[in-house]
Design an enzyme around this catalytic site. Structure first.
Site, PDB file in Angstrom:
ATOM      1  N   ASP A 230      -6.744   4.427  -5.260  1.00 20.81           N
ATOM      2  CA  ASP A 230      -7.150   4.136  -4.062  1.00 20.81           C
ATOM      3  C   ASP A 230      -8.007   5.334  -3.899  1.00 20.81           C
ATOM      4  O   ASP A 230      -8.246   6.290  -4.636  1.00 20.81           O
ATOM      5  CB  ASP A 230      -6.381   3.817  -2.840  1.00 20.81           C
ATOM      6  CG  ASP A 230      -7.263   3.270  -1.615  1.00 20.81           C
ATOM      7  OD1 ASP A 230      -7.650   2.331  -1.666  1.00 20.81           O
ATOM      8  OD2 ASP A 230      -7.248   4.185  -0.407  1.00 20.81           O
TER       9      ASP A 230
ATOM     10  N   LYS B 197       0.771  -1.219   0.013  1.00 21.91           N
ATOM     11  CA  LYS B 197      -0.155   0.090  -0.047  1.00 21.91           C
ATOM     12  C   LYS B 197       0.922   1.312  -0.246  1.00 21.91           C
ATOM     13  O   LYS B 197       2.229   1.103   0.473  1.00 21.91           O
ATOM     14  CB  LYS B 197      -0.862  -0.011   1.151  1.00 21.91           C
ATOM     15  CG  LYS B 197      -2.273   0.680   1.093  1.00 21.91           C
ATOM     16  CD  LYS B 197      -3.226   0.007   0.279  1.00 21.91           C
ATOM     17  CE  LYS B 197      -4.477   0.898  -0.103  1.00 21.91           C
ATOM     18  NZ  LYS B 197      -5.477   0.012  -0.808  1.00 21.91           N
TER      19      LYS B 197
END
Length: 447
Positions: A168, A128
């Protein structure tokens, strides 16, 4: 060492080590209690200290991101990439641009991503990244300059066989386009380096819809297990980004009645069902607040605050906004509202207290690492298309997405049943993913 002693000592170590990283600590502690029977069955996991190996990222990259606004002022943000676990394949996970981004949040998201990716059965590890940059209110040129600066540093650490970022929160097709353009200038055209690309240069059909559609396919399986259907079910949805919008679209396509969406300021209730076309126009084209939707739709009412604290009857809920958006008070209201099934479109949208309350009141929960895996699943399918220099049609991708979500549900359900957790898909998803990763880590050797 016996299992309970190992878990106790591990949790005590985490409490001390990650006391200043609350989101990450929450993800760790909620996970570990699920897998006690697995550790009992597999002492080799304890011998190899798999929990500690999983809890520490393989690599964390932190860097400054200087950029210049339209008034020629210099700004500096912080960029991150958490390359968490590559046991099953190259790191895979989104980039988040939001002022709340910090290392704790990205470690929590990266940790969850490991298991989410494992559940897809596709060859991808977990990672991430992102920045505390806020895209809201910025011009296209400001966002372009930020993305170019961000990628100038990030490109040193990514590639199609090492780490494949995606979008995202705060990172949509516009941002991915700028990021990929800068990567291409610096490293050459490697189409599989970042996913969520626009369709004109390697993006996949159905990627925009994937997380929302996937969360719906998952709750559809949950309902069918109880001999129920989506048709005519009243649904509460939070959020108004890609996940929420396309969850609403698919729910209504399958006959459900979605009565809410929300943004950071408040929410709307539309008893006639959310107008998806208007929602897309307001949020995607005009980039306006939901007050604009309410002003243009006579049947809609706008309220400030959280939709989860509102008294409105519903059968299902899909929290699709952000982590910990549903606290214990919200959980109590959901039960009072009649909600019996939840599919988590966002990552860890329920606090630990909310989850405990809902389970105690027989609410059936589809956990995020399973229910919202559709986005990363189609990202991996985009990688496959890029590798083959092909572009599959929408129905082909959507069919594969549906099959993957059904398989994820079955894996979580089977694991829960096998280890004595009944219908608890939270524990089942944790177990199914953990076994897959732990076995691979043991077989690859501890390094």
């Amino acid at each position: 060492m016996d299992t309970m002693t190992y878990i106790k000592e591990t949790k005590e170590l985490w409490q001390e080590k990650y006391a200043n990283e609350p989101e990450f600590l929450q993800a760790l502690t909620e996970f570990v209690d699920s897998i006690a029977p697995v550790l009992e069955e597999h002492p080799e996991y304890i011998e190899n200290n798999i929990l500690q190996l999983l809890a520490i990222p393989e690599r964390i990259i932190t860097f400054r991101v200087p950029w210049v606004d339209d008034n020629h002022r210099v700004h500096v943000n912080t960029g991150y990439r958490v390359q968490f676990n590559s046991t099953l394949g190259p790191y895979k996970g989104g980039l988040r641009f939001h002022p709340t981004v910090n290392q704790s949040i990205l470690k929590f998201l990266g940790f969850e991503q490991i298991f989410k990716n494992a559940l897809t059965s596709l060859p991808i590890g977990g990672g991430k990244g992102g920045s505390d940059f806020d895209p809201k209110g910025k011009s296209d040129h400001e966002i372009m300059r930020f993305c170019q600066s961000f990628m100038t540093e990030l490109q040193k650490y990514i590639g199609p066989n090492m780490d494949i970022p995606a979008g995202d929160i705060g990172v949509g097709g516009r941002e991915v386009g700028y990021l990929f353009g800068q990567y291409k200038r610096l490293r050459g055209f490697e189409n599989g380096t970042i996913t969520g690309k626009p369709l004109g240069f390697g993006g996949s059909l159905a990627r925009t819809q994937a997380t929302g559609y996937g969360a719906v396919y998952f709750i559809q399986e949950m309902l069918q297990t109880k001999d129920e259907e989506l048709a005519d079910k009243r649904v509460l949805v939070s959020g108004a980004g890609n996940v929420a919008t396309y969850a609403v679209e698919k729910l209504q396509e399958l006959g459900a009645i979605v009565v809410s969406v929300s943004d950071s300021n408040g929410f709307i209730i539309d008893e006639n069902g959310i107008d998806v076309a208007l929602l897309k126009d307001v949020k995607e084209n005009r980039r306006e607040r939901l007050t604009v939707y309410a002003n243009e739709k006579a049947s809609a009412k706008y309220f400030e605050g959280s939709v989860w604290n509102h008294d409105i009857q519903a059968d299902l809920a899909l929290p699709c906004a952000t982590q910990n958006e549903v606290d214990e008070n919200g959980a109590e209201q959901l039960v009072a509202n009649g909600v019996r099934f939840i599919s988590e479109g966002a990552n860890m949208p329920l606090t630990a207290e909310a989850t405990e309350y809902l389970l105690a009141h027989d609410v059936y929960i589809g956990p995020a690492k399973a229910a919202n895996a559709g986005g990363v699943a189609v990202s991996a399918l985009e990688m496959s298309q890029n590798s083959q220099r092909l572009s599959w049609d929408f129905d082909a991708v959507d069919t594969q997405l549906h099959e993957i979500m059904v398989d994820i549900y079955q894996a979580a359900s089977n694991a829960a049943q096998k280890y004595g957790y009944g219908d608890n898909l939270i524990k089942g998803a944790n177990i199914a993913a953990f076994i897959k990763i732990a076995d691979a880590m043991v077989m690859q050797g501890i390094v």
